[in-house]
Write a protein that holds these residues in place. Structure first.
Motif, PDB file in Angstrom:
ATOM      1  N   ASP A   1       5.661  15.460   2.309  1.00 30.39           N
ATOM      2  CA  ASP A   1       4.720  15.179   1.223  1.00 30.39           C
ATOM      3  C   ASP A   1       3.394  14.590   1.702  1.00 30.39           C
ATOM      4  O   ASP A   1       2.516  14.297   0.893  1.00 30.39           O
ATOM      5  CB  ASP A   1       5.363  14.221   0.198  1.00 30.39           C
ATOM      6  N   ASP A   2       3.252  14.432   3.004  1.00 26.74           N
ATOM      7  CA  ASP A   2       1.987  13.918   3.541  1.00 26.74           C
ATOM      8  C   ASP A   2       0.854  14.916   3.287  1.00 26.74           C
ATOM      9  O   ASP A   2       1.073  16.128   3.350  1.00 26.74           O
ATOM     10  CB  ASP A   2       2.093  13.695   5.050  1.00 26.74           C
ATOM     11  N   PRO A   3      -0.351  14.421   3.024  1.00 23.36           N
ATOM     12  CA  PRO A   3      -1.497  15.333   2.906  1.00 23.36           C
ATOM     13  C   PRO A   3      -1.743  16.055   4.226  1.00 23.36           C
ATOM     14  O   PRO A   3      -1.417  15.542   5.301  1.00 23.36           O
ATOM     15  CB  PRO A   3      -2.671  14.393   2.575  1.00 23.36           C
ATOM     16  N   GLU A   4      -2.310  17.242   4.129  1.00 22.47           N
ATOM     17  CA  GLU A   4      -2.668  17.995   5.334  1.00 22.47           C
ATOM     18  C   GLU A   4      -3.641  17.176   6.186  1.00 22.47           C
ATOM     19  O   GLU A   4      -4.590  16.592   5.687  1.00 22.47           O
ATOM     20  CB  GLU A   4      -3.328  19.319   4.934  1.00 22.47           C
ATOM     21  N   GLY A   5      -3.364  17.107   7.480  1.00 25.07           N
ATOM     22  CA  GLY A   5      -4.251  16.386   8.384  1.00 25.07           C
ATOM     23  C   GLY A   5      -3.924  14.912   8.535  1.00 25.07           C
ATOM     24  O   GLY A   5      -4.769  14.141   8.984  1.00 25.07           O
ATOM     25  N   TRP A   6      -2.666  14.542   8.227  1.00 27.59           N
ATOM     26  CA  TRP A   6      -2.317  13.124   8.356  1.00 27.59           C
ATOM     27  C   TRP A   6      -1.070  12.955   9.216  1.00 27.59           C
ATOM     28  O   TRP A   6      -0.945  13.644  10.227  1.00 27.59           O
ATOM     29  CB  TRP A   6      -2.176  12.490   6.977  1.00 27.59           C
TER      30      TRP A   6
ATOM     31  N   MET B   1       0.849  -1.191   0.000  1.00 29.57           N
ATOM     32  CA  MET B   1       0.000   0.000   0.000  1.00 29.57           C
ATOM     33  C   MET B   1       0.889   1.248   0.000  1.00 29.57           C
ATOM     34  O   MET B   1       1.740   1.396   0.871  1.00 29.57           O
ATOM     35  CB  MET B   1      -0.909  -0.001   1.232  1.00 29.57           C
ATOM     36  N   ASN B   2       0.713   2.112  -1.005  1.00 31.25           N
ATOM     37  CA  ASN B   2       1.516   3.324  -1.053  1.00 31.25           C
ATOM     38  C   ASN B   2       0.921   4.400  -0.140  1.00 31.25           C
ATOM     39  O   ASN B   2      -0.127   4.218   0.464  1.00 31.25           O
ATOM     40  CB  ASN B   2       1.666   3.842  -2.495  1.00 31.25           C
ATOM     41  N   ASN B   3       1.617   5.529  -0.092  1.00 31.51           N
ATOM     42  CA  ASN B   3       1.232   6.606   0.818  1.00 31.51           C
ATOM     43  C   ASN B   3      -0.195   7.102   0.561  1.00 31.51           C
ATOM     44  O   ASN B   3      -0.979   7.301   1.483  1.00 31.51           O
ATOM     45  CB  ASN B   3       2.220   7.774   0.663  1.00 31.51           C
ATOM     46  N   GLU B   4      -0.514   7.292  -0.714  1.00 21.11           N
ATOM     47  CA  GLU B   4      -1.827   7.811  -1.079  1.00 21.11           C
ATOM     48  C   GLU B   4      -2.934   6.831  -0.719  1.00 21.11           C
ATOM     49  O   GLU B   4      -3.986   7.218  -0.197  1.00 21.11           O
ATOM     50  CB  GLU B   4      -1.866   8.111  -2.578  1.00 21.11           C
ATOM     51  N   GLU B   5      -2.699   5.544  -0.988  1.00 18.47           N
ATOM     52  CA  GLU B   5      -3.693   4.520  -0.656  1.00 18.47           C
ATOM     53  C   GLU B   5      -3.878   4.411   0.857  1.00 18.47           C
ATOM     54  O   GLU B   5      -4.999   4.239   1.345  1.00 18.47           O
ATOM     55  CB  GLU B   5      -3.256   3.169  -1.227  1.00 18.47           C
TER      56      GLU B   5
ATOM     57  N   TYR C   1      -3.438   6.781   3.012  1.00 18.97           N
ATOM     58  CA  TYR C   1      -4.177   7.958   3.467  1.00 18.97           C
ATOM     59  C   TYR C   1      -5.668   7.797   3.193  1.00 18.97           C
ATOM     60  O   TYR C   1      -6.502   8.115   4.049  1.00 18.97           O
ATOM     61  CB  TYR C   1      -3.647   9.215   2.759  1.00 18.97           C
ATOM     62  N   ARG C   2      -6.025   7.300   2.004  1.00 19.99           N
ATOM     63  CA  ARG C   2      -7.442   7.086   1.674  1.00 19.99           C
ATOM     64  C   ARG C   2      -8.071   6.091   2.646  1.00 19.99           C
ATOM     65  O   ARG C   2      -9.211   6.258   3.074  1.00 19.99           O
ATOM     66  CB  ARG C   2      -7.578   6.573   0.231  1.00 19.99           C
ATOM     67  N   ALA C   3      -7.322   5.052   2.968  1.00 23.34           N
ATOM     68  CA  ALA C   3      -7.816   4.042   3.904  1.00 23.34           C
ATOM     69  C   ALA C   3      -8.051   4.663   5.279  1.00 23.34           C
ATOM     70  O   ALA C   3      -9.034   4.341   5.962  1.00 23.34           O
ATOM     71  CB  ALA C   3      -6.818   2.895   4.010  1.00 23.34           C
ATOM     72  N   TYR C   4      -7.158   5.554   5.689  1.00 26.84           N
ATOM     73  CA  TYR C   4      -7.316   6.243   6.976  1.00 26.84           C
ATOM     74  C   TYR C   4      -8.594   7.076   6.976  1.00 26.84           C
ATOM     75  O   TYR C   4      -9.377   7.031   7.935  1.00 26.84           O
ATOM     76  CB  TYR C   4      -6.103   7.127   7.259  1.00 26.84           C
ATOM     77  N   ILE C   5      -8.813   7.860   5.913  1.00 26.70           N
ATOM     78  CA  ILE C   5      -9.994   8.713   5.821  1.00 26.70           C
ATOM     79  C   ILE C   5     -11.266   7.879   5.882  1.00 26.70           C
ATOM     80  O   ILE C   5     -12.218   8.212   6.604  1.00 26.70           O
ATOM     81  CB  ILE C   5      -9.981   9.554   4.525  1.00 26.70           C
ATOM     82  N   LEU C   6     -11.287   6.777   5.153  1.00 23.83           N
ATOM     83  CA  LEU C   6     -12.464   5.896   5.167  1.00 23.83           C
ATOM     84  C   LEU C   6     -12.685   5.297   6.547  1.00 23.83           C
ATOM     85  O   LEU C   6     -13.820   5.186   7.012  1.00 23.83           O
ATOM     86  CB  LEU C   6     -12.302   4.781   4.129  1.00 23.83           C
ATOM     87  N   SER C   7     -11.599   4.931   7.206  1.00 23.73           N
ATOM     88  CA  SER C   7     -11.730   4.324   8.538  1.00 23.73           C
ATOM     89  C   SER C   7     -12.285   5.331   9.540  1.00 23.73           C
ATOM     90  O   SER C   7     -13.057   4.977  10.426  1.00 23.73           O
ATOM     91  CB  SER C   7     -10.376   3.791   9.015  1.00 23.73           C
TER      92      SER C   7
END
Length: 232
Positions: free
Chosen positions: A120-125, A1-5, A7-13
């Motif tokens: 390079d992390d999205p804001e809020g992660w 799982m890459n960084n973007e994936e 992060y998406r998994a975190y948001i969904l969780s």
């Protein structure tokens, strides 16, 4: 799982997971304190006056509050100074300097080096989680060393920050200390944002348009440039 994936998994969780009502829990704790007839000492970490003004109103009758400005993450130094001066002005004009303010020495250069690996992390992660934890641990340690009964942060006021995560961090940090407790909160609840706006309007307080670190500053500049380009 890459960084973007990831992060998406975190948001969904976060969207699907059970959420504790920290606002109700804070009210219960305050009711308990009042019933015991005491006014414990609370150290309140403040990142800016916008986030701090309503929590101060919310807390001051129950707690003997001291504010700590511990924000070496903020870039540039002129922004750091502006947010601090506005916080000082509000404490003077609204509270007549009855609420003490502790300033932690500013060292953005060293702080930014710690954040660099996560730039390079999205804001809020993860970068933000590290930043929350770093500042909250320093404040918590001060609270423990100086005999405060509670520590908390105004950051749960922000709609851009995950209050569930902030409270999880606070409760985990509490395990490192023997006396000071973490006061759970969700200051945005019960019209917190509306109350803050009313206070900011009444005192003409400065409202920043980015979180604080150089990386959020760069993202803000990028958004502004894109908006300017789109309007031409």
């Amino acid at each position: 799982m890459n960084n973007e994936e990831e992060y998406r998994a975190y948001i969904l969780s976060r969207k699907s997971s059970f959420k504790r009502n920290y606002y109700k829990e804070s009210l219960k704790e305050m009711e308990k304190i009042k019933a015991e007839g005491r006014k414990p000492k609370l150290l309140l970490h403040a990142c800016c006056v916008v986030c701090a003004c309503w929590p101060l109103d919310f807390l001051h009758e129950t707690f003997d509050v001291t504010v700590m400005y511990n924000n070496s993450n903020i870039y540039p130094s002129s922004e750091y100074d502006l947010r601090l001066s506005e916080l000082k002005r509000y404490l003077r004009e609204r509270w007549h300097d009855e609420i003490p303010l502790i300033e932690v020495p500013y060292d953005n250069e060293s702080y930014t080096k710690k954040l660099e690996p996560m730039k390079d992390d999205p804001e809020g992660w993860k970068r933000c989680f590290f930043c929350y934890t770093e500042r909250m641990r320093e404040c918590f340690a001060y609270a423990e060393e100086h005999g405060f009964d509670y520590f908390t942060t105004v950051m749960t006021f922000s709609r851009q920050k995950d209050s569930q995560k902030l409270n999880e961090i606070g409760l985990e940090l509490e395990k490192e200390f023997s006396h000071a407790k973490y006061f759970v909160s969700d200051f945005k609840k019960a019209d917190g944002a509306k109350r803050s706006k009313e206070i900011c309007d009444a005192y003409g307080l400065y409202r920043q348009n980015y979180c604080g670190c150089v990386f959020s500053w760069l993202e803000m500049k990028k958004r502004m440039n894109e908006t300017d380009s789109g309007s031409n």
